[in-house]
Design a protein around this motif. Structure first.
Motif, short mmCIF file in Angstrom:
data_model
loop_
_atom_site.label_atom_id
_atom_site.label_comp_id
_atom_site.label_asym_id
_atom_site.label_seq_id
_atom_site.Cartn_x
_atom_site.Cartn_y
_atom_site.Cartn_z
N GLY A 1 33.91 -5.38 34.13
CA GLY A 1 34.64 -4.19 33.71
C GLY A 1 35.35 -4.33 32.38
O GLY A 1 35.56 -3.34 31.68
N TYR B 1 27.70 1.22 34.74
CA TYR B 1 28.76 0.46 35.41
C TYR B 1 29.93 1.35 35.86
O TYR B 1 30.71 0.97 36.72
CB TYR B 1 29.26 -0.65 34.50
CG TYR B 1 28.25 -1.75 34.28
CD1 TYR B 1 27.87 -2.60 35.32
CD2 TYR B 1 27.67 -1.95 33.03
CE1 TYR B 1 26.94 -3.61 35.12
CE2 TYR B 1 26.73 -2.95 32.82
CZ TYR B 1 26.38 -3.79 33.87
OH TYR B 1 25.45 -4.78 33.67
N ASN B 2 30.03 2.53 35.26
CA ASN B 2 31.09 3.45 35.67
C ASN B 2 30.94 3.89 37.13
O ASN B 2 31.90 4.34 37.74
CB ASN B 2 31.10 4.69 34.77
CG ASN B 2 31.65 4.38 33.38
OD1 ASN B 2 32.85 4.22 33.20
ND2 ASN B 2 30.76 4.27 32.40
N LEU C 1 32.57 0.52 38.95
CA LEU C 1 33.84 -0.06 38.55
C LEU C 1 34.78 1.01 38.01
O LEU C 1 34.34 1.95 37.35
CB LEU C 1 33.62 -1.13 37.47
CG LEU C 1 32.71 -2.31 37.85
CD1 LEU C 1 32.22 -3.01 36.60
CD2 LEU C 1 33.44 -3.28 38.75
N VAL D 1 41.03 -3.93 37.77
CA VAL D 1 39.68 -3.40 37.91
C VAL D 1 39.34 -3.37 39.39
O VAL D 1 39.61 -4.33 40.11
CB VAL D 1 38.66 -4.27 37.16
CG1 VAL D 1 37.27 -3.63 37.20
CG2 VAL D 1 39.10 -4.49 35.72
N SER E 1 34.51 0.88 42.62
CA SER E 1 34.69 2.34 42.68
C SER E 1 34.72 2.88 44.10
O SER E 1 35.46 3.83 44.39
CB SER E 1 33.57 3.03 41.90
OG SER E 1 33.63 2.68 40.55
N LEU F 1 36.14 2.79 32.19
CA LEU F 1 35.81 1.48 31.64
C LEU F 1 36.01 1.45 30.13
O LEU F 1 36.43 0.43 29.58
CB LEU F 1 34.37 1.10 32.00
CG LEU F 1 34.10 0.85 33.49
CD1 LEU F 1 32.71 0.26 33.66
CD2 LEU F 1 35.14 -0.08 34.10
#
Length: 259
Positions: A69, A92-93, A96, A137, A140, A162
């Motif tokens: 992250g 990655y959103n 994380l 971090v 999610s 992020l």
């Protein structure tokens, strides 16, 4: 394959780490059989080392990525897939998210960890560090639960994407040094900015680990990829080792800076 993984398990003495490595190996096998994309919880530096070791057993069969992250993250999630495009184009959103806790909130990182441990969420929590308040971090999928927990403890916070988190990325420093040997005491001193004798004191005190294994021998030789943690002082990773024409060792070391 079976012999290699058995040898890997035999070299791990810590029961908790061995259990985690078995879980990781089972995940790799599952992805190899069924395909798709699998995402682990957050892995420690030691667990990341074994994640990479296991991934080597599945070369040309599975593809992996480790991401935490923020730049310099110590705790990262592992991404495993049988399709390289699923790894190359990960958003990655989706996996994380960041949280920022105001500097006015009087609390410690250890208090936050206690809350998450009580709610069995520690493996879903990545790095937590001080940077204009506390930044952290999260996985999610736990956001709703974490928001509820923070609310119940009257902790004011705001969400960070992020991209916003990267503004507060944890710093690392690349250190380049030439040493006459690959000894732990010599390299550790150079990496952490302390004397060789001081590094020897830490090693003999039993607070130094290499790839998760406690090392008490000051003459222990490090290799590329090794992750060294010195309790209470910090950690570093050997990125590269080249032998010079004079037989010395030119090294590139990545050290995590404490904030």
């Amino acid at each position: 394959m079976g012999q290699k993984i058995d040898e890997l398990f035999l070299e791990i003495k810590d029961k908790k780490i061995k259990e985690k490595v078995r879980e990781l190996y089972d995940v790799f096998q599952k992805v190899a059989q069924k395909g798709g994309l699998y995402v682990t919880g957050f892995l420690s530096l030691t667990e990341q080392y074994y994640f990479q070791r296991i991934s080597g057993y599945f070369t040309n069969e599975l593809y992996t990525s480790l991401y935490g992250g923020v730049d310099g993250a110590e705790r990262k999630r592992g991404f495993i897939s049988d399709k390289i495009e699923l790894i190359e184009y990960i958003d990655y959103n989706k996996y994380l998210v960041g949280i920022s806790i105001n500097p006015e909130e009087k609390m410690s990182i250890s208090f936050l960890k206690e809350i998450f441990e009580k709610n069995v969420l520690l493996d879903k929590v990545g790095d937590i560090w001080y940077s204009d308040g506390i930044k952290m971090v999260l996985a999610s999928e736990t956001l709703f639960e974490v928001q509820k927990i923070l609310g119940e403890n009257n902790i004011n916070f705001e969400l960070l994407t992020l991209d916003q988190l990267k503004t507060y990325s944890k710093a690392t420093r690349i250190i380049r040094t030439t040493e006459s040997s690959k000894r732990l005491d010599s390299i550790g001193g150079a990496a952490l900015g302390i004397s060789r004798s001081k590094m020897q004191t830490y090693i003999k005190a039993g607070v130094v680990t290499v790839n998760g294994k406690k090392v008490a021998d000051t003459h222990y030789e490090l290799e590329e990829g090794d992750v060294v943690i010195v309790q209470g002082l910090g950690n570093f990773k050997i990125n590269k080792i080249n032998v010079t024409p004079k037989g010395k060792f030119y090294m590139e070391i990545e050290r995590s800076l404490r904030r």
